[in-house]
Design an enzyme around this catalytic site. Structure first.
Site, mmCIF file in Angstrom:
data_model
loop_
_atom_site.group_PDB
_atom_site.id
_atom_site.type_symbol
_atom_site.label_atom_id
_atom_site.label_comp_id
_atom_site.label_asym_id
_atom_site.label_seq_id
_atom_site.Cartn_x
_atom_site.Cartn_y
_atom_site.Cartn_z
ATOM 1 N N ARG A 21 35.931 38.187 48.629
ATOM 2 C CA ARG A 21 37.432 39.018 48.629
ATOM 3 C C ARG A 21 36.845 40.397 49.072
ATOM 4 N NH1 ARG A 21 40.698 38.917 43.532
ATOM 5 N NH2 ARG A 21 41.601 36.926 44.524
ATOM 6 N N THR A 56 39.377 33.412 34.886
ATOM 7 C CA THR A 56 38.147 34.265 34.976
ATOM 8 C C THR A 56 37.464 34.110 33.591
ATOM 9 O OG1 THR A 56 39.548 36.152 34.480
ATOM 10 C CG2 THR A 56 38.802 35.983 36.578
ATOM 11 N N LYS A 94 39.051 30.890 44.320
ATOM 12 C CA LYS A 94 39.579 29.806 43.581
ATOM 13 C C LYS A 94 40.827 29.329 44.219
ATOM 14 C CE LYS A 94 39.080 32.033 39.574
ATOM 15 N NZ LYS A 94 37.818 32.940 39.628
ATOM 16 N N THR A 95 41.671 30.447 44.504
ATOM 17 C CA THR A 95 42.996 30.017 45.088
ATOM 18 C C THR A 95 42.790 29.239 46.494
ATOM 19 O OG1 THR A 95 43.785 31.983 44.181
ATOM 20 C CG2 THR A 95 45.218 30.986 45.822
ATOM 21 N N ASP A 116 47.387 30.458 38.307
ATOM 22 C CA ASP A 116 46.314 31.361 38.238
ATOM 23 C C ASP A 116 46.411 32.015 37.008
ATOM 24 O OD1 ASP A 116 44.120 32.770 39.362
ATOM 25 O OD2 ASP A 116 45.256 34.121 40.713
#
Ligand code: ADE
Length: 357
Positions: A236, A177, A83-84, A128
């Protein structure tokens, strides 16, 4: 480059500028620097999420044609799916700066006011874990998002004055999330809402090969797929595992990451062929052995495992649900028949969805 500091803007944890990845963070400094090194900067380099990428390309092209900032965007989905990174790609494509922070760093009103006032026209503010914003911060954000102004009060009692400060037009990109935990009014202020999906094995193998290339690791197709298969659909995780496997390859072999080396390394790390680690397996085994397969409440499970409820909900569960190993029911969590099969449990006298195993 814009690096914001505590002293100038009074916000607590400040943050990364993707174009010039300088990191100021309280934790995981090394990890964030690593993530920044390998972060793709363009849609071409960004692997996966293809439907979302196509939609975003159109949205960006339209905003550029209109010479307007992008609508506010909300990305939701499990952690580690990019997302980032995607927010950084969007900033790069729009040719604007991005300021990155997270809701827990916006505890006091002046934290959010400071960051809003530091924005320049067209810039992107990325928040975030936006579902963790407190009520006051949310209320400051509403007029900022909707009409680009801040209402500030000065003075006390009878001499209290309201000051309306205009803000430059900016784009807020929120990431969470837990889309369901976002308040309705905040969710409604996002023009565009997108869900990020888990990655396929092929997509993750491409991510692994790309990262290996950047880090100068020698890897073959089999090695890339072996890591991808055990990365829980999450780049990740794939990027973390590749470093561990590369260490293993260097010490135990000639440095080349092959299928055999990767499988050996991941077995040693106790990551199974489904990507489950010890915590995941303990969670499933606990439900099976102590709660007859479930249903059992998440708080009970967290207490028994000595884990945080949020870690179980946000980190462990999304993949276990997606992989069909766990079910969420109104009465609690239950394992599935597939979980029994995966864990090699036979003849367990538990009833799942009416079937006796
Ligand atoms: N690293 C992390 N996420 C990635 C992605 N989606 N594509 C390429 N590299 C990545």
């Amino acid at each position: 480059m814009s690096i914001i500091t505590d002293e100038e803007n009074n916000f607590k944890k400040v943050d990364i500028n993707i174009k010039n990845p300088v990191v100021k963070s309280e934790t995981l400094e090394g990890d964030k620097t690593f993530e920044n090194t390998i972060r793709p900067k363009s849609f071409d380099a960004y692997i996966g999420q293809s439907a979302l990428k196509e939609t975003l390309k159109i949205t960006i092209a339209a905003a550029k044609k209109r010479e307007q900032p992008l609508d506010h965007l909300l990305f939701y989905g499990p952690p580690g799916l990019g997302k980032t990174t995607l927010a950084g790609v969007i900033a790069e494509q729009m040719g604007v700066e991005i300021k990155i922070t997270s809701a827990p760093a916006l505890e006091r009103p002046r934290d959010i006011i400071g960051i809003l006032m530091s924005l320049k026209g067209g810039e992107i503010l990325f928040i975030d874990e936006i579902h963790r914003l407190n009520k006051i911060a949310e209320e400051i954000l509403y007029p900022a998002m909707e009409d680009f102004y801040l209402d500030m009060t000065t003075g006390k009692g009878q001499s209290v004055k309201t000051l309306r400060l205009p803000l430059p037009k900016f784009t807020l990109i929120g990431a969470t999330t837990k889309a369901g935990a976002l308040s309705g009014p905040l969710r409604d202020r996002f023009g565009i809402i997108h869900r990020l999906e888990f990655y396929t094995e092929n997509e993750l193998a491409q991510v692994v090969k790309r990262t290996a290339g950047i880090l100068n690791f020698d890897i073959d197709e089999g090695g890339a797929h072996a890591i991808a298969r055990r990365s829980r659909g999450t780049p990740r995780i794939a990027n973390r595992l590749i470093k561990r496997v590369a260490d293993f390859a260097l010490v135990k072999a000639d440095g080349k990451i092959t299928k055999e080396i990767a499988n050996d390394a991941l077995d040693t790390l106790k990551i199974d062929n489904c990507g489950l680690d010890t915590t995941d397996r303990n969670l499933l085994m606990l439900i099976i052995e102590k709660y007859n397969g479930g249903p059992v409440g998440i708080e009970t499970l967290a207490a028994a495992l000595g884990e945080d409820v949020r870690t179980l909900e946000d980190v462990c569960e999304p993949y276990l649900l997606q992989a069909g190993l766990l079910q969420r029911t109104p009465r609690g969590r239950m394992v599935t028949p597939y979980a029994l099969e995966h864990l090699g449990i036979k003849g367990h006298n538990i009833s799942i969805q009416g079937n006796l195993f």
